[in-house]
Motif scaffolding. Structure first.
Motif, mmCIF file in Angstrom:
data_model
loop_
_atom_site.group_PDB
_atom_site.id
_atom_site.type_symbol
_atom_site.label_atom_id
_atom_site.label_comp_id
_atom_site.label_asym_id
_atom_site.label_seq_id
_atom_site.Cartn_x
_atom_site.Cartn_y
_atom_site.Cartn_z
ATOM 1 N N ARG A 82 54.401 33.538 45.420
ATOM 2 C CA ARG A 82 53.593 34.756 45.457
ATOM 3 C C ARG A 82 52.170 34.453 45.916
ATOM 4 O O ARG A 82 51.599 35.189 46.728
ATOM 5 C CB ARG A 82 53.579 35.417 44.077
ATOM 6 C CG ARG A 82 54.905 36.050 43.687
ATOM 7 C CD ARG A 82 54.942 36.375 42.210
ATOM 8 N NE ARG A 82 53.891 37.323 41.820
ATOM 9 C CZ ARG A 82 53.555 37.570 40.557
ATOM 10 N NH1 ARG A 82 54.175 36.933 39.564
ATOM 11 N NH2 ARG A 82 52.612 38.447 40.274
ATOM 12 N N ILE A 87 41.110 33.088 52.037
ATOM 13 C CA ILE A 87 42.415 33.260 51.366
ATOM 14 C C ILE A 87 43.481 32.399 52.031
ATOM 15 O O ILE A 87 44.245 31.690 51.371
ATOM 16 C CB ILE A 87 42.848 34.748 51.405
ATOM 17 C CG1 ILE A 87 42.021 35.562 50.414
ATOM 18 C CG2 ILE A 87 44.342 34.884 51.123
ATOM 19 C CD1 ILE A 87 42.396 35.364 48.972
ATOM 20 N N ASN A 88 43.523 32.450 53.356
ATOM 21 C CA ASN A 88 44.582 31.724 54.083
ATOM 22 C C ASN A 88 44.484 30.215 53.861
ATOM 23 O O ASN A 88 45.497 29.543 53.640
ATOM 24 C CB ASN A 88 44.509 32.042 55.574
ATOM 25 C CG ASN A 88 44.932 33.470 55.883
ATOM 26 O OD1 ASN A 88 45.553 34.126 55.049
ATOM 27 N ND2 ASN A 88 44.601 33.950 57.065
ATOM 28 N N ARG A 103 45.639 28.579 50.496
ATOM 29 C CA ARG A 103 47.069 28.554 50.159
ATOM 30 C C ARG A 103 47.640 27.150 50.045
ATOM 31 O O ARG A 103 48.556 26.903 49.268
ATOM 32 C CB ARG A 103 47.854 29.359 51.199
ATOM 33 C CG ARG A 103 47.601 30.856 51.080
ATOM 34 C CD ARG A 103 48.200 31.635 52.231
ATOM 35 N NE ARG A 103 47.992 33.076 52.050
ATOM 36 C CZ ARG A 103 48.217 33.992 52.988
ATOM 37 N NH1 ARG A 103 48.664 33.611 54.187
ATOM 38 N NH2 ARG A 103 48.002 35.266 52.749
ATOM 39 N N ILE A 160 39.309 36.558 54.824
ATOM 40 C CA ILE A 160 40.596 36.291 55.481
ATOM 41 C C ILE A 160 40.869 34.797 55.572
ATOM 42 O O ILE A 160 41.875 34.289 55.060
ATOM 43 C CB ILE A 160 40.638 36.936 56.884
ATOM 44 C CG1 ILE A 160 40.532 38.468 56.746
ATOM 45 C CG2 ILE A 160 41.936 36.554 57.606
ATOM 46 C CD1 ILE A 160 40.442 39.204 58.062
ATOM 47 N N THR A 163 51.399 34.331 49.627
ATOM 48 C CA THR A 163 51.611 35.538 50.442
ATOM 49 C C THR A 163 50.551 36.604 50.189
ATOM 50 O O THR A 163 50.407 37.538 50.972
ATOM 51 C CB THR A 163 52.991 36.157 50.154
ATOM 52 O OG1 THR A 163 53.068 36.507 48.771
ATOM 53 C CG2 THR A 163 54.106 35.180 50.495
ATOM 54 N N LEU A 164 49.796 36.465 49.106
ATOM 55 C CA LEU A 164 48.809 37.484 48.745
ATOM 56 C C LEU A 164 47.608 37.447 49.681
ATOM 57 O O LEU A 164 47.272 36.404 50.241
ATOM 58 C CB LEU A 164 48.373 37.282 47.295
ATOM 59 C CG LEU A 164 49.505 37.398 46.265
ATOM 60 C CD1 LEU A 164 48.998 37.083 44.872
ATOM 61 C CD2 LEU A 164 50.135 38.783 46.306
ATOM 62 N N LYS A 165 46.946 38.597 49.807
ATOM 63 C CA LYS A 165 45.902 38.723 50.827
ATOM 64 C C LYS A 165 44.519 39.055 50.283
ATOM 65 O O LYS A 165 43.559 39.146 51.047
ATOM 66 C CB LYS A 165 46.311 39.782 51.856
ATOM 67 C CG LYS A 165 47.565 39.397 52.627
ATOM 68 C CD LYS A 165 47.937 40.424 53.665
ATOM 69 C CE LYS A 165 49.187 39.990 54.436
ATOM 70 N NZ LYS A 165 49.590 40.997 55.449
ATOM 71 N N THR A 166 44.398 39.258 48.969
ATOM 72 C CA THR A 166 43.076 39.549 48.406
ATOM 73 C C THR A 166 42.811 38.643 47.217
ATOM 74 O O THR A 166 43.741 38.183 46.542
ATOM 75 C CB THR A 166 42.961 41.012 47.945
ATOM 76 O OG1 THR A 166 43.784 41.209 46.777
ATOM 77 C CG2 THR A 166 43.382 41.981 49.056
ATOM 78 N N GLU A 179 44.282 40.032 43.918
ATOM 79 C CA GLU A 179 45.714 39.781 43.732
ATOM 80 C C GLU A 179 45.972 38.338 43.291
ATOM 81 O O GLU A 179 46.770 38.081 42.386
ATOM 82 C CB GLU A 179 46.469 40.059 45.036
ATOM 83 C CG GLU A 179 46.534 41.523 45.420
ATOM 84 C CD GLU A 179 47.149 41.732 46.797
ATOM 85 O OE1 GLU A 179 47.955 42.662 46.942
ATOM 86 O OE2 GLU A 179 46.832 40.939 47.724
#
Length: 358
Positions: free
Chosen positions: A316, A293-294, A297, A290, A319-322, A325
């Motif tokens: 994009r 990923i955050n 960004r 978590i 905003t993706l979380k995995t 992705e």
């Protein structure tokens, strides 16, 4: 050394910080809060950083066993040589923090007397210590006596225009036992405004009393400037901070220019995406899925800068979380921009301190 630019075999000596041997004209990654974490450090190391530092760590936080402070002690063998940087304004606390750092076995211990952020300097730590040089010396002496590690210092020219006392400071710090000194060419009052003044850094380096390595820091944003300042001011090496954010290739480009006198081609789209992937994977590995990923960004815009029409991909990515992705979008970028040559643009020195969480 002064005069014209020298390349290739002329650079054969080594720089020593106590028992640590660095190549001639080493390139150091500056300790930057909320930036110089292990995922960022690994891509800088891959691209030629010779010595790196952790984000700075509060001595009080270490003593309180604060989770965030303790996590900043994480270092890895592939990063060596690496230094852990601490800050504080109390002799006992800094000494105790130094003993805690000892246990993690870095290659050196650095003291931050340069951070200008109000929440640090305003509490008598970081650049705040520049108001009281006697205190700076006592703090440094306490750390030197508390650790078996080589101790280095990073600081600024002085508190303000009326107190640029770095020449006296350098001598006194050397006298209490530090093994190297990095100097940012601004006062605390300047923060990051205006141009860095390297003339006083040069005076410190060329002071016959100074025997320790002197590293210059501030506004190095190109290989040409790095070599120009090396020759003009005679510094032993250069510390690079903001120019490396989103552009870790700055280290290899400087090394190539030093060796050949020629500029490297800028990184290809494939190189940019692959370094971004490596940074992403290390971010998840160290921070978890978590947070990893955050916090990744904020890096995409820099890695993909210069690609036409990249905004949609970038939107994009943030905003993706995995990881799967994100990797999928990076695959698209790599495929759709295959063969595109990114023009070299000047590196913009972002004032990341304005967004510093401190």
């Amino acid at each position: 050394m002064t005069g014209g630019v020298l390349f290739g075999p002329h650079f054969t000596a080594m720089v020593k910080i106590d028992t640590i041997t660095l190549p001639d004209f080493p390139l150091l990654l500056a300790p930057m809060e909320d930036v110089s974490d292990p995922p960022f450090r690994v891509v800088c190391k891959d691209n030629g950083a010779d010595l790196m530092y952790t984000e700075f760590i509060s001595s009080e936080g270490l003593i309180r066993d604060a989770i965030k402070s303790r996590k900043k002690l994480d270092i890895f063998d592939y990063e060596r040589p690496i230094g852990i940087q601490i800050f504080g304004g109390d002799e006992d606390s800094l000494a105790m923090a130094a003993r805690i750092v000892d246990v993690t076995n870095p290659d050196l211990l650095d003291i931050n007397f340069g951070c200008p952020v109000k929440k640090v300097a305003g509490k008598g730590a970081g650049a705040g210590v520049l108001k009281d040089i006697d205190l700076m010396i006592r703090l440094t002496d306490a750390v030197v006596k508390a650790t078996r590690l080589p101790v280095t210092v990073k600081t600024r020219l002085g508190w303000d225009e009326q107190s640029k006392n770095i020449e006296e400071v350098a001598e006194r710090l050397q006298d209490v036992g530090i093994k190297a000194l990095a100097i940012h060419g601004r006062t605390r009052s300047q923060m990051y405004k205006g141009e860095a003044d390297w003339s006083l850094i040069g005076k410190v380096k060329n002071n016959p009393r100074i025997k320790i390595p002197i590293f210059g820091n501030g506004d190095i944003d190109s290989p040409q400037k790095a070599v120009e300042y090396k020759n003009r001011y005679g510094v032993d090496g250069i510390m690079i901070g903001r120019a490396a954010i989103g552009y870790p290739w700055i280290f290899r480009e400087i090394k190539h220019f030093v060796a050949t006198g020629e500029m490297m081609a800028p990184p290809t789209v494939d190189e940019r995406v692959e370094v971004c992937r490596r940074h992403l994977r290390k971010s998840l590995e160290w921070k978890g899925p978590i947070v990893g990923i955050n916090e990744m960004r904020r890096h995409y815009a820099n890695y993909l800068k210069g690609l036409p029409g990249i905004k949609d991909y970038r939107n994009r990515l943030v905003t993706l979380k995995t990881m799967e992705e994100v990797e999928g979008v990076l695959d698209e970028v790599q495929k759709n921009y295959a063969g595109y040559v990114i023009e070299r643009d000047p590196i913009v020195l972002e004032n990341y301190h304005e967004h510093c969480p401190l």
